[in-house]
Every structure is written in structure tokens, then in C-alpha cells.
Design a protein around this motif. Sequence first.
Motif, PDB file in Angstrom:
ATOM      1  N   THR A  21      -6.420  -2.063   2.003  1.00 29.87           N
ATOM      2  CA  THR A  21      -5.748  -1.523   3.176  1.00 29.87           C
ATOM      3  C   THR A  21      -6.757  -0.796   4.052  1.00 29.87           C
ATOM      4  O   THR A  21      -7.553   0.001   3.541  1.00 29.87           O
ATOM      5  N   GLN A  73      -1.917   1.302  -5.047  1.00 34.80           N
ATOM      6  CA  GLN A  73      -2.236   0.192  -4.157  1.00 34.80           C
ATOM      7  C   GLN A  73      -1.923  -1.118  -4.898  1.00 34.80           C
ATOM      8  O   GLN A  73      -2.116  -1.206  -6.116  1.00 34.80           O
ATOM      9  N   PRO A  83       4.352  -1.819  -6.466  1.00 32.18           N
ATOM     10  CA  PRO A  83       3.238  -2.320  -5.664  1.00 32.18           C
ATOM     11  C   PRO A  83       3.178  -3.839  -5.749  1.00 32.18           C
ATOM     12  O   PRO A  83       3.019  -4.387  -6.836  1.00 32.18           O
ATOM     13  N   ALA A 100      -7.039  -0.643  -5.078  1.00 32.18           N
ATOM     14  CA  ALA A 100      -6.408  -0.255  -6.345  1.00 32.18           C
ATOM     15  C   ALA A 100      -7.513  -0.021  -7.370  1.00 32.18           C
ATOM     16  O   ALA A 100      -8.561  -0.646  -7.307  1.00 32.18           O
ATOM     17  N   THR A 154       0.857  -1.184   0.000  1.00 26.28           N
ATOM     18  CA  THR A 154       0.000   0.000   0.000  1.00 26.28           C
ATOM     19  C   THR A 154       0.893   1.233   0.000  1.00 26.28           C
ATOM     20  O   THR A 154       1.939   1.233   0.664  1.00 26.28           O
TER      21      THR A 154
END
Lengths: 179, 219, 467, 1017
Positions: free
Chosen positions: D673, D667, D318, D633, D305
Motif C-alpha cells: 500500500t 496488511q 485482510p 505485511a 490494507t
Amino acid sequence: MTERRELYGLLAEFHAPEAVLEAARRARAAGYRRMDAYTPFPVEGLAEALGFHRTRLPLIVLLGGLFGGALGYALLYYAEVVDYPLIVGGKPFHSWPAFIPIVFETTIFFAALSAVLGMLALNGLPMPYHPVFHVPRFALASRDRFFLLIEARDPKFDPEATRRFLEELGADGVWEVEP
Amino acid sequence: MAQIFHRSTNVIAKVSILGSVFLIAAATWVLAALNRSPYVTQVGVAREQPVPFSHKHHVKQLGIDCRYCHTSVEESRFAGIPSTETCMTCHSQIHATSPMLELVRESWRTDRPIPWTRVYDLPDFVYFDHSIHVKKGVACVTCHGPVDEMPLVWKSSTLHMEWCLSCHRQPELYIRPREYVFRTDWTPHEDQRELGRRLVREYAIDRPEKLTDCSVCHR
Amino acid sequence: MSEETRRAVEVATPFDPRTAILAPGHTYASITDKISALVLTRRTPRGWFLGFTIAFLLLGLLLFTAAYLLATGVGIWGVTVPVGWGFDIINFVWWIGIGHAGTLISAILLLLRQPWRTSINRFAEAMTLFAVACAGLYPLLHMGRPWLFYWLLPYPNTMGVWPQPRSPLVWDVFAITTYATVSFLFWFMGLIPDLATLRDRARRRFWRLLYGFLAMGWRGSALHWHRYETAYWLLAGLATPLVVSVHTVVSFDFAISILPGWHATIFPPYFVAGAIYSGFAMVMTLAIPLRKFYELEDFITLKHLDNMAKIMLATGLIVGYGYMMEAFMAWYSGNPYERFMIVNRMRGPYAPIYWALLVCNVGVVQALWSSRVRKNVKALFAIALVVNVGMWLERFVIVVTSLHRDFLPSAWGMYYPTVFDWTMFLGTIGLFLTLMFLFIRLLPVISIFEMRALVPEVAEASRPVSS
Amino acid sequence: MSSVRERGVQRRQTSWDLATLRERLAERRGRVFWRSLEELAEDPEFVAFLESEFPTSAPTEVDRRTFLKLMGASLALAGLSSACTRQPTEQIFPYTRAPEEIIPGRPLFYATAMPLGGFAIGLLVESHMGRPTKIEGNPQHPASLGGTDVFAQASVLTLYDPDRSQVVIYRGGISTWAAFWGTLAVERERWQATRGAGLRILTETVTSPTLAEQIRQLLQLFPEARWHVYEPIVRDHSKAGARLAFGRPVEAHPRFGEARVVLSLEADFLTSGPERLRCAREFMARRRAETDVAAWNRLYVFESTPSLTGAVADHRFPVKASQIEGVARALARRVGLPVPEPEGASVPLDLRILDAIARDLVEHRGKSLVLVGEEQPPQVHALAHAMNEALGNIGRTVIYTDPVEAEPVEHMASLRELVEEMEAGRVDTLLILGANPVYTAPADLQFAERMNRVRLRVHLGLYEDETASLCHWHLPESHFLEAWSDGRAGDGTVTILQPLIAPLYGTHSVHEVMAAMLGQAERSGYEIVREYWKQQFEAGRVEGFADFETFWRTVLHEGMIPGTSLPPISVSVRWEAIAAELATQPPRASEGVELVFRPDPTVWDGRFANNGWLQELPKPLTKLVWDNAALLAPAMAERLGVRNGDVVELRHGDRSVLAPVWILPGQAPETVTVHLGYGRWRAGRVGSHLGFNAYRLRLSEAPWVIEGIEIRRTDRRHTLVSTQDHHSMAGRHLVRVATLDEYQANPMFARELGEDPPDELTLYPPHRYEGYSWGMVIDLNACLGCNACVIACQAENNIPVVGKREVKIGREMHWIRIDRYFEGRDLENPDIYHQPVLCMHCDQAPCEVVCPTGATVHSHEGLNQMTYNRCVGTRYCSNNCPYKVRRFNFRLYADWETETLKMQRNPDVTVRSRGVMEKCTYCVQRINAARIEAKNQGREIREGEVMTACQQACPTEAIVFGNLNDPQSRVARLKAHALNYGILTELNTRPRTTYLARVRNPNPDVRAILGEERPHE
């Protein structure tokens, strides 16, 4: 004789603008000076016929305007340059272009004010009381009647003669006006 | 038609027009005057105090220096109001039983502060600093007036912004040599303007336009 | 009725409302009686009471909102950062714009010797005054601390400070006050002879005293008339540049700034045109019902409506040109902010309002090219209303779309009016109507003495037609 | 308006087609900046936004009373401000006995420290006549170096929080300390008898030597008693990792001074961990504009994250949390460790990239550094230790010491143990010191239920919180600014915490309570702490002081005890142990959605929930306020068909929470998250019932990452308020960026991107500023977007909190804001930039020209002054400010009622009332103070003597302020720097606040592999 002294003037009634205009001309030709005419709307040339030529009003308005403009600029200059100069957006203290609108407005303001007040002053208004109001028919002066007044103060004024003179002018009626 | 108005109205009408003009002028003048009058500014109005403390007595007759009580005047924005302790240093001996001083003794016993009435009270958005003014030769009496003549203190200046500006614009008219700042009896021996100009240079006092920046007093 | 006038009437042709600005058959007397009767003798119609009540209730709404505003702060409105101005300034500009027709008609048309102005100038001027009053409220109340409004006036104070005359807002203060004063003088001066008329007609003592007091003893003296006319012409001469300057200054409120969409040299002419546009639209909106309910078709003829429609068309086209130039300059300047601004107007969240404004102000008004439409009272009324709305939308687009997305994207935002924005707006409309209703009831809605002056002219005008 | 709304409604369905967003990005030429997905999507989101937020929600409700009251108030106000009203008479209260050191009207600074997560950060606290008002970092303290973070800055507000618990509570009713001492006496007799059987103490991380000593004494006194430790933000994994690698508990301390290449495996070392401030300072020193580019460092970050560290990275990848181990193994192998190559599925990216990174690391032997985040399992930590050893970094870029913690146990284990005992009914008395386990304990432990089995439950805490409500006794604890204590910094340095103010309420410190446990009630914290150190001194544990008095005075004055930092120890990695561990569980491709827990960037683990400043502080990357959210994301949002604000259900096993979605580019795929610290139900008037409680999903075995979580969209929506997420850069060069080689090829690139009109390009002659001329430069290379400056400014300048509803309509009051921009063509992995924006103090300020009252004008030192008392509030200045840094008091935002909050106010700054504009003043109060000081001493203001609040708080010294007319001043030198540029200068505003353009230092090989070579603009 007593009531004669009490006479303010003679008021002749006409029913058309042309008539009163003509009457005014003839009266002046006849040598009368202290006269006035009353009409429900402005009649071209009537004032001139009564021997009234030009008014000082435009001058007053001009002066008023100049005064206003000067006042405006002086105020701004004093406030921004003399009294408390401040740095505003990096502009100089005497940033005259920014002063123009205000100066313009003050000019107009004072000019307009002097126009109206000047007019009233020169006309001697307000004058809620006036001898002519004694004449009942005078109410029609604000409707459809036209009046010519010859004041008693006029040197040439003579109650009888003047009355006759007015009737000859084709007045629908002639009224005595008490002071 | 008959007359609606009486003869007199002609005069009345004209007079009343002029009159109203004068009236408005007068009203504005009164407002302005009132705003600067003691009623509003309280200048020259001696203020009641919980303890009738006389500056006249302490300063003139006893000759106590301002700083004896107003201790922080030279290093802080706030001149300082003496603590009860300060009063008691003397008054535990002198007038130790005077009824006038009962409140002081009570405060000393109970450890409760004496609620003095503020005489000089600036609005909360104005930031004044005593230390710098004293340092630049502005005397106590210049703003606080002849304190040594005041049994009960009164305000001797309006504290209006225009009043502050008058000095920030022309400090030379008011400042004096540092050593005389706390003197109540000092008068310039030379022309104040001369002296002032010299001191402004000596004390490196800022240019008027800098001294009249808003953020000097307002933050 | 006098012989002269009767003869004049006899030779007159039948009344053609499409060309005549005053129906023949009217004499000094008939005009005087008909118009003054509206105020003096004719009993108040039920409609008046109805309308007045509604207007008065709206006025109450205004007072409530104002009170709540003073108590809580401008936070009750939708204004925010970045959109610091909302309905307050939109409505201000809108009202000021409306307030232009009156003085324009009285002054400019007078100088241009347009006789047809006489029957509409009086209530147009009144409308101006009331509109300016409504407009004046907004700059006052939109301030965070309205009770300090007098800090914008230059007067010697204990703080030793002055207003900052580089700010257009200070120009506004001067422009608006001057404009309000001059408009009032103009209006009142025009009223004096008519007040005299009312004084002489009124039956009840109270009214005679009242009108007499206001007439200041006017007696129609030839000398007075002479000075009066001079003053009136001078005033007109002064009012003409003034009327132009006022909306110019208002446009400076925007043009002086650096915001894309505000910072434009075209603003002054384009604002003035817009003002006249909306002003005439409002005159039309008022004139049409007025002549209907008070049977004034003789005085406010189709000719008048036709002329006003033409002026609307003309100014409408100027405004349209303004919109065009805005878009063109945005592209031509090559300034990315300007370009974004116009694109944002057309495609951004407020696009519907932008397009609506174009339809109202540029689209609909084109109908006025057709003389049939210009002769159709209902159509004219509808169009006038549409233009009123359109001009309001224009101000919304100008104020909001430029502010809500200016330079730093991080600071972009949106503007949404709240309930109180609307109540405030309705409230000022209430104030306007209330004053208008009172005016109609208490003062002559048409200048009597100027109408009298028309009688001979009309007689003149109609003679050749007959022969 | 309505038409707009309808449009919004029907356009909404068509929105959020992320494929088109990608196309849009792909289409864009050159450097592509975008702020947010709404922006990329353009209209639809705004319209939706518009629709969702049509604020007839503006408060129409006002009862008659308040109405009249307000009415009266405003009229009174009118009266006051209008002509001729007399000032109300005020009283003035002098001391009865004046304290020595206080000079009325002058602030004093005291050194102390703030414990967070047990570790101390050295502070200097400003005190006005006994009121602590502002907190600064202690430049000499190793954990501060003069910098602070948002928590330290905001802690002063917590001190004055009117919701702090003020009285002893017994069974929900008000009681007294005496009563508790009484109970304690009785209990102690029982413990004497039972040797303390069933007595359990639960604390958070303890580094305080005094407290540790007290607890140890207690345990001696009652041998059967036990001490459990639980910190919600646990550091177990690093502990376990160290134990695994070295066979003993040790603590690693990175040293960035030498590090040229830094690899972070989910390590957010710039903003978390006990040494975050030192790390930030040291790390950023290696990339600030002033530093020679030859010495710059490079940072690779693998994270699940986006973190602020990730935003700084030169290469950011990521990666799902569970896959980072695969990456670690692959890299370990490549730096020469005997690790079997993990099979492809577990390494989600092109192995050539890893080759390149490994090469970079190896090339910088002894100058490289591998760091692992707390979220990663122990074996990854161990791997990192091994890699650092293999790379010869140990002793150079990383050193090891014994643990700083007094009781270096693994917290989860400790807590689980306690819970099991409670379950078994073996716990008779539970004493909770400071912790709030009922709220913070992992859900699977069911702490609350189990705790109810305990006969006597006592809670000591700042607030009467969730735990307090379930305890028999709640004891109000003193704030650290009210109490004597001590604590250790991340490197072990001890600071004596001295109180700035006597307790506002009837509170006691943890030491005093412990003393009572030891049968010494009535002993003051002062005696206890002083006594302890006297013993230490006499035992000769501290050298270099003549006598105890000097020692005591010195350490209080300095804010630390010299020589107490822990000495480095030599360690060696036990590879076989690690290898064994690695063998047991080979890395695998993780399936399903992963849930990642993180402490909240503003309310931490929830302890700051009732702090208005922190609640209204925009979270660094999302810019959300007053809420937490489930971060997804874009691709995942697309898959789920959710938009910002849509509520989703997160389910694991039989536990689930409802959380609003916030889409965060960068993300990791299939990773959600959530931030801890929200969803509190007994935080106080400010902090209760905000957001959702992520602890409800947390597991004691997996405190940071849960695999295989179910996520389901609901039809509910929640209004998330974000301060800056509306729009794009619209192709405007606000943040100017180049890579190192681009920069070296063209040093002036930043200036060339904008245009500075020449001085003569003006109708008027420009104004010259003599004497001082203040200006500011912000180094975008050093700024990490941590927000410390924002809170510092808020504390210094009496900036009010306005609440979620007002922020929603754009009325936040912060004088300085951190703009966040995304850049790059990859929606899933953009570069992230921060730009602090405050008043630019333009020399040709648009705001000044349009102010009708002259309330804002320039000073002769170049300041754009804002005179509140002259402002009538036309808001024209704000409209005309291109930077939109002006803030308006639309309502009465400042709190004029709450007494304690008044105590926090800075007496040198006007408290603004309703209807006036305000903005950054360059801390003119500090400038004036310095000027008066200098003049009184007959000198000029020295370089660095005036520090703005934001500058002083900045942990990385990114903000530089000073006198432009002094060519020697740092700010003047930076203004001359090639990277220096101003924003929107083409408007000819001549800003005094300028920026140093950001230069990135990517690895050319990696860029080649990624095909990232940018077309030259």
C-alpha cells in the motif's frame, strides 16, 4: 625611663614545646598574669598553663544552630501555610516531613558560620598588626621556635627582674618588644 | 621579622568585615526598592500622548461617564479605546479647528488609527478581564487612580503580582456597590470592612484560595 | 636544628614507608621548609605549565559550550522526552560524589583521631571545593531558563511567590550551598596558620602582603590555638552529618520520584557510600602523581595509599551490595515496573553500560583484597581511574535506564548524548584541573602545622620499635 | 555509548526473524498486546534504531551572526526576566470607525463550510477581531453534526501559510490582475469568433451551484468549449457501479441508525467519503458504552490494507484487493442472489466463515448493510446494491438520491478525453481552476508533456504549484475562509461560504475569475453568489422565507439552506445487467504482488503538503510523520528480507519509484500500500521533497489497484520517523478489552484488571474539591483514532511544529496523542486499538511535588495548572510524569517571526517561549471564559457549556468533559459506568481523565470457526 614606658613586653624564645610549657607554668607560679605564648602548632595544656580555662565558643555554635533551624522552619511555614498556600500533589499545606531537609541544612549552615566567625571574633582576628611582629626572630614562631611573652602591663612586670626570671627559665634568648 | 602591616590595618580589617555585611544588605535593599520604584513601574509618571487628551477635563469638568469611551468595559476583558469616530462625535463641532486635535481630524480623514501610548500594559502571560471586575464591584479608580485628576494619565498601581494578590486575597477591602463602580467621587459611608464582607456575600465572590489559583490569571 | 629533635631522630628506626605515616628525620623546620618551598622558593616545574595549559584549554571549551547553550537552549543536548535528564544530571551527581572525600577525610577521620589524614586532608578539601564548583554548574545550566535560577531561592519578591519546598531540587539548593560554604570554611580555617607560615617565609613584598592579608595576623598564640582547635572540632562535628546529608539529598532527587529504579529506600546509604567511593578514588588519582612530581613520598607514604585503598574496598563492597539489593528488591517487590526496569538494565539497549559499571565498581576493586596490590602504586592508580569511570557509568545507568522506559510503552524513547554533552563534560574537567593546578602552585598542598604536630608523635611511635 | 552502537551494528543482521516473533506471540498467555514489530523483536531493532539515529545529527552548525544574535537575545531575555528592568513602551491602535458587531476582546463565530473533494462540511469559525483562529464543526450541518476532521481543523493554518501564492505570475514573472483581465478580453474576442473552439476548462469536483451555473453560462456563450472534471481521489467506481446496478447515476447514502450488521468490502466509511463525519457519528452511536448493548451493531470488514474502519471492526479479514470480488460473489450467492459459486482459489478464506456472515446478514433483513470501497471495481459495487436490495435494506439502512455533483461524469474518462484532445492539438486554451493535474494526473496520461502543446495555459490555485509552474498564467486563488462561495454537502444540503477575513494577498475567488471569463471582471464574489441565490429565491426554488433579506441573513447565520438536501428516490436493481457484467469476467486468483493506492491520512491527495500541522501529525496506524512509505505485511517483509526504512523499488512496466518500507501488521498478503500526496516538488518550504510520489505509478484505467507489480530491495535506507513505534504494552493493562459475552458475564472486568488504592491509603488527608471539579472520560468504544482532537488541540493551544529532526529524537509537542496498540496472536491480522492520552490532571500529581518553583500546582477546581511564566525548565515534572504527557520547549519552537502565523494564534493562550514546560490544560481558557460569562450573568456554569477543543472536534463524541461534582453531568454518570477505569491508578495518582473499556461484539459462530475462543484470564 622613657623607653621603658615604650616597652610592650619581653619575649623569651625556646626550642621545644616542653620547654615553653614548663616556662609558662613557672611564670604563672611566679605570679605573672598578663602573658601569652606563641607556638608553631597547638601544644597540649599550654593555654591552661597560662591560666586560660574554657571558651564560650560551643555555646555560640549551639545558639547559631538553633537560630538557623528556627529561621528555616519559620520561613517554610510562612511561605507554605500563611502567605501562599498551594495544593501540591494533594499534600497538605503544612507538610512538615518535606520541610525537614531544608531545616537541617539551615541549622548546619548557621552553626558552622558562627563557629568560624565566633573563633575569629573571640581571638580578636583579623589583627594584621601586633607588637610581637617587631621582633625579627618571631618569624620562627611559625617554624620551629616557641615563645613566651610577658606583657609590660603586668603589675608584677619589671624589665630587669622579668628578664632575669625568663633567662633562668632556660630561654635561648629574651627580646624586648616595642609597642 | 619586621611588621608587614601598619597599626591602622587592625581597625580597618575589622571595620571592613562589618562594612561588607552592611554593604551586601544595602545592595539587596536598593535592588528591591528600585524594583518597586516609579523608575521601573512607572507609577505616577504621566505618559506623553500623541494627542494631549485630558481625562481631568473630560471626566471632571465635562462629567463624561467612563463607558462613553471605554465601551466594552462591562462585557469584555478589554475596556476598549475609543475610536476616532467617538472623538469626532463632539469634536466635529467643538474645537473643530483646534490645532491640538489636528491628529484626530487627520486620522478621521485618512482612516489611520491614532497611535496612543499604553499606560497600563500587562505582560502577555497575564489575562485580566475588565467585565468580571466591574461586575464584582471593583471600581475604575480602585486600580486606575483618580483619573478625573489626571491631565495626562499615569499609572497609579504597580501591576506587580503582589499587588493583584493583595485584592484577590482580601477583596472586601477594595470593592464597592456596583452602582458606584464608575463614580470617581464615591467614599464608603460605613466601615469598608463591613460593607466589603456584605458585598462579597452578595456578589458571590469566590473564596480567596480560589481567586489566587494560578490559572485565574495565567494560562 | 634543636637538640631535642636531633636526639629524637637518632633513636628512630630506619624509615618503613609501609607503616610510617611520616618519614623520620623530619623536624619542625625541615617540614616547614620543604612544604612551603613548593610554593615560595622552588621554581615551577615545566610539567605544571604543560598541565595547566591543557586544563585551561578545556576550560575554554566549557565557556564556549555554556555560551552556545545560553543562546540556543538545552535542545543542543541529547535530552528529550521521556529522558529529560542526561549528561547534565549524570555529571552533577558524579562531581558531587567526588566532592565528598575531602570533607569526609577532614571531618570524620579527625573525629576518629586518624593521624594519617593530616598529609592528605588539605588537597582533598581543595579537591572537594573544586568538584562542588563543577557540580554546581550543572543544575544551573541544565535549566531551560538558567537566568531565572534565583527563583529557587526564598526571597521576598514582587510576585509574592516562593520556591516549592516539597521538591528535592529545592533541598538540593540548600544542601549544595551549605555544603559548599562549610567546606570552604573548613578548608580556609585549616589554611590560616599555614598562611601565617608563608607570610613569614615569603621574600617578595607582594606575597608577604597577600599571605599576610589572608593570615589575618595569625601569630600562633596559645589562647588562639585553644579556641582554634575547639572551633575546628565543632566544625568537624557539624560537617560529618552534613557530608552524609548532602548526598542523601542528592539521592532524594531520584528516590522522591515514582520512577522504577529511582523510587527506592536504599538510595541514600547507597549514594553516600558511592560518593565516598568515588571521592577516595579521585583523591588517589590526584595524590599519586602529586607525591611523585613534588617528591612528597615522605609525607604521603604507602601507608596513606594503603589506608585509602582499604576505604575504597569497603565502600566498594557497600556499593556492590547496593546493586545487589536493587536487583533483589525489583524481584522481591513483585512490582512489574521494577522488574521490567532491572531486566531492561540487564538486557535492554543500555545493557553494555550496566555490565561495564559492574565490572568497574564491583569487579576490579576486589583486587584491593591483596596487600601486594595495595602497596603497588601503579596498580592503585589504575584501579582508582577505573573506579572513577565506573561511578560515572553508574550514574548514567541510574539516570537514563529508568527514564527511557518507564510506565507507558507508548512514551518510551532513547537517549543519545550530542557533541555538546561531551564538550560540557570535558569543560568541567578542565575547570576542575585548572583550579587544582592553581591551588598546587599558590597554597601549601599539605597542612604544615598539623605535620609539625606529628613530629613528636612519630618520635614517640618510633622509640619502642628501636628498643 | 559507542559500545552500544557497535552492539547495534552487529546485532542487526540477526534481527527480523519473524518466525521467532510468531513463536514469541504463540508463547504468550492471555491477552497479548504489542505495539510494534520492533517490540516483539525486542533489543535488536532498538539497538539498530539507536545506531541508525545516533544524533550527533544535532545541529552543530550555527554561523557567527546567528550565534551573536542568539547570544544577544538570550541575554536580553535574561535582562527582562531579572530584577528591575522597565517594560518596553507599547502603543495601542483603536479603530477609526468601530465596526458594529465587534466587541474588542470577545471572539465571534461565523458559519461557513469547507469544501474538500468538492463536498462541503459545515463549520463554525472563531474569529478574534477579524482574525479566524479556530475551526469548529457546525452542529446543525448534516455533514458535520458538530464534528470535524483533521483537514477542517488544519485548514486555518493553510489560510495563513506564508507560502501561499500572493501575486499573479505571467511566464514566471510577477504580473497583475489587470494584465490578465486584458489578456482575457482579447481571448474572449477570439472565442466569440470561434464559438470557444479549443477552450477547455478543468476543475476538480464541483458541487457549488453558483460555479456550476457560471460554467454553464460560459458553455452557452461558447458552445464549442468543454468542461472537464478531475479529482485525484476519484469516485468513478461507485458511479459506474450505481449506473450498472440502476441504469442511472445515483448516489447511495448509508443510514446506520437502523443497521445492526454492517459488512464492509474495503469501505473505509468512517474516515473517507463526503459523509464520513455523519457516518462515524451514526455508526459509533450504536456501540458507545452509554448505548444499551442489546442495540449494538456488528461490523465485518474485508480489506487489503488496514484502515481505521478496519480497526473498529469486530471481524477483520485482510484480503488482497483483487480477491474481494470473489468474497462479494460468494456472499451474494449466500444471501440469495443467483450468482455461481466462485471457485475456491478466488476466495482466500474458509467458506464456513462466509456462511456465518451471510447468516448474520440474512437474520437482520432490513437491519443490515453492505458497503463497498471506492477501490473496488464497479461490478462489486453493483453486487452490493443488489445484496442490499435482496436484504431489504434499501430505504431503511441505505437510501438513494440523485448525484450531488454538478457534473456527475467519470473523472478518469473526462481527464483522458482532455489529454487526448491536447495530444491531438485540439486544445487552444486550457483554464485550470484549483486543480493540480501536473502532479496528480495518473502517470500513463503524461499530462505535463501533453499540456505543453496547449497555446495558452492558465492556472488558478492557492499555491504556485507544479501545474502553475508549467502554465503561462498563474492566478492566486482566495482561500475558502477569504471568499464568498457556496457548496453542497454529501446529502446535497447547500451552505453559503462566507469569508471570515478579507483576502490577505491580491487573490480572487474562482467565481470572480469565472465572472471575468463571462466578461464581468470586477464583479465581487459577494455579488455573484448573492445574485445567484436571489434568482433562485425569486424562482421559488427555496421556500419558507418572507423575503430574500431574511432568507440571506438566516442561511448565513445557520450555515445552511434548509430543505436543500436531495430527496430520496426509489430505485430498483437491474439484476440481468449485473449478471451479464459478472459473466463477462469471472473472478480469478490474482497472481503476483498488488499495489494499492490510498489518499494520505494527513495530506490527502497532496493539497495539504505544505501544512506543518498535518505533516507532523502521526498517521493513524503507522504513526509515521513527515513521510509516506510502502506498507507491507510482516510475512512479505520476511520474504523480501527487508526492515522498516529499507528502500525498495516498486516497478510497473517502465515506471518505477523508490519507496522506504514500513511493515504494517494486518496488511493483506502480497499487497503493497502506498499513500498519494507526497513527493511534491513545488509544494512550498514545508511540503516539498518529502516522501515519494506514488502518482508516478498510478494508471488511469486502474487508479486504485495495480496487479503484478515488481518489488525489488535496494541497499539504500531512509530514516522514517514514527512517534510511538518503539515498544510494547509490556503486559500493562492500558487498553482494557473484552468481548460482549465476557462483558456481560463480568461487567466489572475493566476495574478488576487494575487496582485503585483506597482513599485512606495515604499519609495525608485527601483534598476535597468544592464547587466545580473538572474531569474527563474517553469512550474507547467510540474513539476511532482519527486524530481530529490532536489538530484541534494544536490550533486551540498555539502548539508549535518542531520538524522531523526534532520528532526523531522524541521532541514532538502534541498535548494529546493517540496511542495505537496491536493485540492478538496473529501477526498478520491483529486487533488494533486506539487510546487518546492527554494530561490526566491527577489529584495526587507526581509532577507537582517535584517542581522547585511551584510552576505546576493544583487549582481548587482540580486542574493540574501549568504556569509557563513561572517555569524555569528543570524537566523534573516530565521525568516524574508516568503518562509522559508533558512537553518541553527544548529550543525556541514557537514562530515569533512570521507575521501571518502570528495571526492564527489564539489570544487567550500564552505562546510559550524557549525553556518552559507545557501540557494539556483541559482548555482552561475556555473554562475561565465560561466562568466569567456565568458569573456576569449571576449563574452557575451549565452542563456542556465548557467543551475542550478535543471534545468539540471529536466526530464521534468519544470525549466527554464536565463537572464531576454535578451528579447529573454526563461525565459524572460515565465515571460511575461499569466500564470506567483509569490507567496506572496503582501508582495512586488519582487521574481525572479516565477511559471506558473497549467491548467487542464478534460473531460467536465465526470465532468458533477461527478457534479464537480466548482462555479466560
